[in-house]
Design a protein around this motif. Structure first.
Motif, PDB file in Angstrom:
ATOM      1  N   GLU A 217      13.795   2.673   0.906  1.00  0.00           N
ATOM      2  CA  GLU A 217      13.213   4.131   0.413  1.00  0.00           C
ATOM      3  C   GLU A 217      11.945   4.668   1.256  1.00  0.00           C
ATOM      4  O   GLU A 217      11.644   5.573   1.415  1.00  0.00           O
ATOM      5  CB  GLU A 217      13.249   4.532  -0.648  1.00  0.00           C
ATOM      6  CG  GLU A 217      14.737   4.491  -1.400  1.00  0.00           C
ATOM      7  CD  GLU A 217      14.904   5.051  -2.795  1.00  0.00           C
ATOM      8  OE1 GLU A 217      14.720   6.475  -2.945  1.00  0.00           O
ATOM      9  OE2 GLU A 217      14.818   4.471  -3.700  1.00  0.00           O
ATOM     10  N   LEU A 218      11.065   3.766   1.231  1.00  0.00           N
ATOM     11  CA  LEU A 218       9.631   3.934   2.043  1.00  0.00           C
ATOM     12  C   LEU A 218       9.793   4.382   3.397  1.00  0.00           C
ATOM     13  O   LEU A 218       8.921   5.249   3.967  1.00  0.00           O
ATOM     14  CB  LEU A 218       8.755   2.681   1.930  1.00  0.00           C
ATOM     15  CG  LEU A 218       8.429   2.305   0.624  1.00  0.00           C
ATOM     16  CD1 LEU A 218       7.730   0.929   0.812  1.00  0.00           C
ATOM     17  CD2 LEU A 218       7.576   3.265  -0.076  1.00  0.00           C
TER      18      LEU A 218
ATOM     19  N   GLY B 250      12.370  11.504   6.384  1.00  0.00           N
ATOM     20  CA  GLY B 250      11.285  12.562   5.546  1.00  0.00           C
ATOM     21  C   GLY B 250      10.213  12.080   4.551  1.00  0.00           C
ATOM     22  O   GLY B 250       9.289  12.946   4.070  1.00  0.00           O
ATOM     23  N   GLU B 251      10.125  10.680   4.237  1.00  0.00           N
ATOM     24  CA  GLU B 251       9.179  10.132   3.369  1.00  0.00           C
ATOM     25  C   GLU B 251       7.861  10.066   4.121  1.00  0.00           C
ATOM     26  O   GLU B 251       8.016   9.863   5.394  1.00  0.00           O
ATOM     27  CB  GLU B 251       9.733   8.994   2.764  1.00  0.00           C
ATOM     28  CG  GLU B 251      10.928   8.907   1.817  1.00  0.00           C
ATOM     29  CD  GLU B 251      10.354   9.395   0.706  1.00  0.00           C
ATOM     30  OE1 GLU B 251       9.295   9.356   0.293  1.00  0.00           O
ATOM     31  OE2 GLU B 251      11.305   9.708  -0.160  1.00  0.00           O
ATOM     32  N   PRO B 252       6.779  10.392   3.613  1.00  0.00           N
ATOM     33  CA  PRO B 252       5.700  10.380   4.060  1.00  0.00           C
ATOM     34  C   PRO B 252       5.234   8.971   4.615  1.00  0.00           C
ATOM     35  O   PRO B 252       4.235   8.805   5.430  1.00  0.00           O
ATOM     36  CB  PRO B 252       4.684  10.915   3.126  1.00  0.00           C
ATOM     37  CG  PRO B 252       5.289  10.781   1.914  1.00  0.00           C
ATOM     38  CD  PRO B 252       6.786  10.916   2.022  1.00  0.00           C
ATOM     39  N   THR B 253       5.776   8.053   3.968  1.00  0.00           N
ATOM     40  CA  THR B 253       5.601   6.606   4.324  1.00  0.00           C
ATOM     41  C   THR B 253       6.483   6.094   5.282  1.00  0.00           C
ATOM     42  O   THR B 253       6.404   4.663   5.688  1.00  0.00           O
ATOM     43  CB  THR B 253       5.799   5.714   2.903  1.00  0.00           C
ATOM     44  OG1 THR B 253       7.061   5.853   2.381  1.00  0.00           O
ATOM     45  CG2 THR B 253       4.748   6.174   1.820  1.00  0.00           C
TER      46      THR B 253
ATOM     47  N   GLY C 210       0.933  -1.537   0.085  1.00  0.00           N
ATOM     48  CA  GLY C 210      -0.099  -0.102   0.017  1.00  0.00           C
ATOM     49  C   GLY C 210       0.797   1.419   0.091  1.00  0.00           C
ATOM     50  O   GLY C 210       0.593   2.237  -0.774  1.00  0.00           O
ATOM     51  N   ALA C 211       1.855   1.246   0.767  1.00  0.00           N
ATOM     52  CA  ALA C 211       2.779   2.428   0.884  1.00  0.00           C
ATOM     53  C   ALA C 211       3.443   2.728  -0.547  1.00  0.00           C
ATOM     54  O   ALA C 211       3.631   3.688  -1.144  1.00  0.00           O
ATOM     55  CB  ALA C 211       3.662   2.461   1.917  1.00  0.00           C
ATOM     56  N   ARG C 212       3.902   1.338  -1.022  1.00  0.00           N
ATOM     57  CA  ARG C 212       4.525   1.725  -2.452  1.00  0.00           C
ATOM     58  C   ARG C 212       3.728   2.340  -3.579  1.00  0.00           C
ATOM     59  O   ARG C 212       4.258   2.781  -4.229  1.00  0.00           O
ATOM     60  CB  ARG C 212       5.026   0.276  -2.770  1.00  0.00           C
ATOM     61  CG  ARG C 212       5.840   0.361  -4.070  1.00  0.00           C
ATOM     62  CD  ARG C 212       7.211   0.978  -4.079  1.00  0.00           C
ATOM     63  NE  ARG C 212       7.693   1.391  -5.262  1.00  0.00           N
ATOM     64  CZ  ARG C 212       7.512   2.087  -6.145  1.00  0.00           C
ATOM     65  NH1 ARG C 212       6.546   3.038  -5.976  1.00  0.00           N
ATOM     66  NH2 ARG C 212       8.119   2.134  -7.269  1.00  0.00           N
TER      67      ARG C 212
ATOM     68  N   ALA D  85      17.566  10.251   3.263  1.00  0.00           N
ATOM     69  CA  ALA D  85      16.567  10.627   2.177  1.00  0.00           C
ATOM     70  C   ALA D  85      17.361  10.046   0.771  1.00  0.00           C
ATOM     71  O   ALA D  85      18.460  10.119   0.452  1.00  0.00           O
ATOM     72  CB  ALA D  85      16.387  12.157   1.776  1.00  0.00           C
ATOM     73  N   ARG D  86      16.276   9.270   0.133  1.00  0.00           N
ATOM     74  CA  ARG D  86      16.727   8.658  -1.199  1.00  0.00           C
ATOM     75  C   ARG D  86      17.517   7.140  -1.110  1.00  0.00           C
ATOM     76  O   ARG D  86      18.070   6.721  -1.936  1.00  0.00           O
ATOM     77  CB  ARG D  86      17.520   9.619  -2.127  1.00  0.00           C
ATOM     78  CG  ARG D  86      16.412  10.750  -2.577  1.00  0.00           C
ATOM     79  CD  ARG D  86      15.612  10.514  -3.497  1.00  0.00           C
ATOM     80  NE  ARG D  86      14.681  11.574  -3.960  1.00  0.00           N
ATOM     81  CZ  ARG D  86      14.054  11.659  -5.106  1.00  0.00           C
ATOM     82  NH1 ARG D  86      13.940  10.663  -5.972  1.00  0.00           N
ATOM     83  NH2 ARG D  86      13.180  12.516  -5.245  1.00  0.00           N
TER      84      ARG D  86
END
Length: 265
Positions: free
Chosen positions: A47-48, A52-55, A34-36, A113-114
């Motif tokens: 990376e999920l 800083g990622e919303p997931t 779902g997150a992907r 991040a990334r």
């Protein structure tokens, strides 16, 4: 914990723990997918959870569900043993617990991040720790799959474990090589997601097989009218195969005393 209970109660509790573990692992897989699907760009699974990622919080929750669910399934399957000389130094449950421990670290130390590779100008200890424990977690899971490929009894589980172990090692390895080469990251990210899916599916199948074995043992005990005997349901090879004693070619379910000392072992 459950070893102090009567055999019937122990098997029932182990089966319920395995069932709960399956539910938690399935929930983790749904969360990861779902997150992907909410992220339109190409990204690896790790990376999920990047800073800083919303997931990120969903990813952390998914890993914790895997840790708890995998640990419960490992406990329920702690009696599984392998016959392969190079794989039987410890039980598959130990390998699963080791993998869960690495996933626990990965859930707390996510990448930046990334999720840059931990070498060269972009090196950070955070990325190095996360990448290392993630790789070790997959390695431990693949080792557990190989161990279950040579488990005593559990013929269907053996075949599925062998196929899963080979698939996860090949798919995840290819994705890792593409990531290191910084080439075909769109393909590599898909391969990592596929490898993760196969690994979690195998863990769910392992838990499901333990639930099925516990249910079969209970039904067998009820059929012979001895539900309170301290016995374990095991699979014993029978020769010749044409004796027609087993449910699966040359294997037959038999009740043996729970305390192996009765046989002088």
């Amino acid at each position: 914990m459950t070893d102090n209970l009567p055999a019937a109660g122990r098997r029932s509790l182990d089966a319920h723990l395995a069932l709960l573990g399956c539910a938690l692992v399935a929930a983790a897989l749904v969360i990861i997918w779902g997150a992907r699907l909410t992220v339109p760009r190409v990204m690896y699974v790790s990376e999920l959870g990047a800073t800083g990622e919303p997931t990120a919080e969903w990813f952390r929750a998914a890993l914790l569900l895997i840790v708890v669910g995998g640990s419960l399934i490992a406990w329920a399957g702690r009696r599984i043993r392998t016959i392969a000389p190079l794989l039987r130094a410890w039980a598959p449950a130990i390998s699963l617990w080791v993998g869960c421990a690495f996933f626990l670290v990965a859930s707390q130390v996510t990448c930046t991040a990334r999720c840059p590779l931990p070498y060269g100008p972009s090196f950070t200890w955070q990325d190095f720790i996360h990448t290392s424990v993630a790789v070790l977690a997959f390695a431990a899971a693949c080792w557990a799959m190989l161990q279950c490929s040579f488990a005593v009894g559990h013929r269907a589980l053996r075949r599925f474990s062998l196929a899963s172990g080979i698939a996860v090692a090949a798919v995840a390895g290819t994705g890792g090589i593409l990531s290191l080469a910084r080439f075909g990251t769109d393909v590599g990210s898909v391969l990592e997601l596929v490898a993760t899916t196969i690994a979690l599916a195998w863990l769910g199948v392992l838990g499901g097989s333990l639930v099925a074995v516990g249910s079969a043992a209970q039904q067998f005990e009820e059929a012979v009218g001895e539900p309170d005997e301290l016995v374990d349901l095991v699979v014993v090879p029978v020769d010749p195969p044409h004796a027609r004693l087993g449910f699966d070619r040359h294997e037959v379910a038999m009740l043996l005393p729970d305390d192996e000392r009765a046989f002088g072992t």
